[in-house]
Design an enzyme around this catalytic site. Structure first.
Site, short mmCIF file in Angstrom:
data_model
loop_
_atom_site.label_atom_id
_atom_site.label_comp_id
_atom_site.label_asym_id
_atom_site.label_seq_id
_atom_site.Cartn_x
_atom_site.Cartn_y
_atom_site.Cartn_z
CG ASP A 67 -1.13 -4.77 -4.83
OD1 ASP A 67 -1.95 -3.79 -4.11
OD2 ASP A 67 0.75 -4.30 -4.93
CB THR A 100 -0.70 0.97 -2.44
OG1 THR A 100 -1.61 0.03 -2.76
CG2 THR A 100 0.07 0.51 -1.51
CB THR A 101 -5.83 1.39 -4.17
OG1 THR A 101 -5.50 0.45 -3.83
CG2 THR A 101 -7.02 1.85 -5.07
CG ASP A 390 -0.60 -6.35 -0.64
OD1 ASP A 390 0.58 -5.98 -0.48
OD2 ASP A 390 -1.96 -6.00 -0.99
P1 ADP Z 1 -5.70 -0.36 -0.71
O1 ADP Z 1 -4.96 -1.23 -1.84
O2 ADP Z 1 -6.23 0.19 -0.08
O3 ADP Z 1 -5.25 -1.50 0.29
P2 ADP Z 1 -7.84 -2.42 -1.39
O4 ADP Z 1 -8.65 -2.59 -2.82
O5 ADP Z 1 -7.74 -3.00 -0.57
O6 ADP Z 1 -7.48 -1.57 -1.60
O7 ADP Z 1 -9.47 -1.94 -0.06
C1 ADP Z 1 -9.29 -1.31 0.86
C2 ADP Z 1 -10.27 -0.81 1.06
O8 ADP Z 1 -11.69 -2.57 1.21
C3 ADP Z 1 -10.45 -1.13 3.14
O9 ADP Z 1 -11.03 0.54 2.90
C4 ADP Z 1 -11.09 -1.89 3.55
O10 ADP Z 1 -12.19 -1.72 4.75
C5 ADP Z 1 -12.25 -2.21 2.43
N1 ADP Z 1 -12.76 -3.43 2.91
C6 ADP Z 1 -11.90 -4.13 2.83
N2 ADP Z 1 -12.60 -5.68 3.23
C7 ADP Z 1 -13.47 -4.96 2.65
C8 ADP Z 1 -15.21 -6.22 2.52
N3 ADP Z 1 -14.84 -7.38 3.39
N4 ADP Z 1 -16.66 -5.26 2.85
C9 ADP Z 1 -16.32 -4.01 2.93
N5 ADP Z 1 -15.28 -3.77 3.23
C10 ADP Z 1 -14.02 -3.44 2.37
#
Ligand code: ADP
Ligand code: MG
Length: 550
Positions: A67, A100-101, A390
């Site tokens: 996270d 956040t990332t 989250d």
């Molecule tokens: P953040 O802290 O920004 O939420 P995450 O590690 O949760 O970072 O990654 C979020 C990104 O991953 C988003 O751009 C989201 O659209 C993408 N994402 C989430 N699930 C999937 C999936 N099943 N396939 C591809 N991309 C995904």
């Protein structure tokens, strides 16, 4: 630091000795390097296939997470510009609970793209203007491609998307059902106060055994085995002070000369405690939650009166119980009145795994729910809690706004393409900045692909052509991380709240602009090193703490 000494005069000393100063491009590049270092430190965690980080704090406590905001809060960032980027993660977390990332990585990339502009002598004001225009346009694009939340099924998908990246992905289905149910339960006039969802953790069993109840769960047992295990029609006293004889502030000595005097002294103390219990019982309470300690004698009298009592509750639990049961927190137990009591249909001590906890159900205010997280170890519980938090936040946001966008890089590519067109319509030097902004958006699908071991260049090409080919549905095409193909993410159920993307873009642009406008860094002597590469012992440019993070 010396001012210009014209015609051979003594140079004028303006700043105190030891002050560090960097100016113009040097200052800008320093700041940019530090900001990029922060972005790089979380990049590898982005997306569902992102890696986890193990953080060890100064006392050796270990946190395993992917996270973004948790990582950045935990590592001790020194550089002032780096701190500004960390703030972005915190704002994003406060506003949306997710993304956040994304926000941090985007901020880093915006700055990286602006480096070549600064090198080409584009003035920072022009760049920041262009970035502002681009961010506004990007939000417009997002609004256009957002879809309405029409069902709880879609909400579940929002939760699943938020959970996929976490190590709890495997139990996402069960957890997401719980999340949607909990958010719907506390929803009130279109707003979701996620504070009404109480999360309790208990080690044991597996994550799939996590469940939700309507009411509260407090991790406490009743203080005396002779107290009832179950109280129906509970009238609850919430006492914030101790139910004990007060210890005197000063050491007082009482000289007792006769055994009878000793007895009467003890009797008096006992009588006072008994009176305390009598008052509470007379007010009509059959349950007592005490924030502090409860004397053995009080326990005994309460048990005798059939009162259920738990002690040493957390303040936050006391407040939650007060809110849920309509009770008042009482600081002066001798003055407790009937009106102060809260109400619940049932207060019960029940087994959870090898332990037992206190369940308060059928509360006066039905908008109080609890989730009991189960899992093998404390680390698992903690990560599940973060993931659930989250998911609860994003589902709450999706309920409140009623709008979601497809994920997996789809919105970023759409914004890039639309911004490229927009840039040429703007012209002038701002065009360069808008183009740089557009290019920066690519970092999200690029990184998601990279972290999944897929070729990033190929992925971007496939995504762009999918977006351009289908005028109507193209904007929903994101990256399928198993096949590496561009796929309609609405069909694939990868959806995120619109607000998460809007906020990420806005705050990334804001911090990039803020950093770009700085052309002079004047640091007093004890400030951290201005050169981000200054300390080779640091975990990375401008940071201390976890080694090898970058
Ligand atoms: P953040 O802290 O920004 O939420 P995450 O590690 O949760 O970072 O990654 C979020 C990104 O991953 C988003 O751009 C989201 O659209 C993408 N994402 C989430 N699930 C999937 C999936 N099943 N396939 C591809 N991309 C995904
Ligand atoms: Mg996320």
């Amino acid at each position: 630091m010396y001012g210009p000494g014209s015609n051979g005069q003594q140079p004028i000393i303006v700043l105190k000795e030891g002050t560090q100063r960097s100016k113009d491009k040097e200052a800008q590049f320093n700041n940019i390097a530090a900001a990029k270092a922060v972005a790089d430190s979380v990049r590898s965690t982005l997306g569902p296939k992102g890696m986890d980080k193990m953080l060890v704090d100064t006392i050796g406590d270990v946190t395993i997470t992917n996270d973004g905001v948790t990582i950045l809060k935990e590592i001790d960032v020194q550089h002032p510009a780096a701190k500004m980027v960390v703030e972005v993660a915190k704002t994003q977390d406060d506003e949306c609970g997710d993304g956040t990332t994304t926000a941090v990585v985007l901020a880093g990339e915006l700055l990286k793209q602006s480096e070549s502009l600064i090198d080409a002598n584009v003035h920072p004001t022009v760049i920041t203007n262009g970035f502002k225009m681009a961010a506004a346009k990007a939000v417009e694009v997002l609004d256009n491609i957002a879809v309405d939340v029409t069902s709880d099924k879609l909400l579940k998908q929002v939760s699943l998307t938020a959970l996929t990246g976490k190590s709890v992905g495997g139990e996402g289905d069960i957890l997401s059902d719980i999340v949607v149910k909990a958010c719907r339960a506390v929803e009130d006039n279109g707003t979701v106060d996620t504070d009404d969802i109480m999360i309790t953790k208990k080690a044991g069993d597996v994550v799939a055994d996590t469940y939700m109840i309507e009411g509260l769960v407090i991790d406490k047992q009743r203080v005396h085995p002779r107290m009832p295990k179950l109280v129906k029609n509970a009238k609850i006293a919430l006492i914030t002070t101790q139910l004990e004889n007060k210890k005197t502030e000063v050491d007082a000595q009482i000289q007792i000369t006769a055994p009878s005097a000793m007895q009467s002294f003890l009797d008096q103390e006992e009588a006072h405690l008994k009176e305390l219990v009598d008052k509470i019982v007379a007010a009509g309470a059959n349950v007592v939650f005490c924030q502090k300690g409860v004397d053995d004698l009080v326990q005994h009298y309460l048990a005798k009166n059939g009162v259920f009592c738990c002690r040493r509750l957390k303040e936050s639990d006391m407040i939650a119980i007060a809110k849920a049961t309509g009770g008042k927190l009482v600081g002066e137990p001798m003055e407790i009145k009937k009106d102060d009591l809260g109400f619940a249909e049932c207060v019960e001590e029940k087994e959870v795994g090898a332990d037992s906890m206190c369940f308060i159900t059928g509360c006066k205010n039905p908008k109080a729910v609890s989730i009991v997280i189960r899992g093998g170890t404390e680390h698992v519980l903690d990560e599940v809690e973060r993931a659930l938090n989250d998911a609860i936040r994003v589902v709450g946001v999706a309920i409140e706004d009623g709008k979601v966008v497809a994920g997996a890089g789809a919105p970023e590519i759409e914004i890039e393409l639309k911004l490229a067109k927009y840039a040429s319509s703007v012209g002038g030097r701002e065009q360069l900045a808008i183009e740089a902004f557009a290019k920066a958006m690519e970092i999200i699908p690029w990184t998601i692909a990279e972290n999944a071991g897929i070729d990033s260049i190929d992925s971007i090409i496939k995504l762009k052509s999918a977006h351009e080919k289908d005028k109507k549905k193209g904007c929903y095409f994101g990256l399928d991380l198993d096949s590496g193909e561009a796929v309609d993410m609405l069909k694939r159920n990868v959806v995120e709240p619109l607000r998460v993307k809007v906020q990420a873009i806005n705050s990334a642009a804001e911090v990039a602009n803020m950093i770009l406008r700085i052309d002079d860094v004047i640091a007093s002597r004890r400030a951290p090193p201005m050169n981000p590469m200054a300390d080779p012992n640091m975990g990375g440019p401008g940071m201390s703490g976890v080694g090898g993070m970058m």
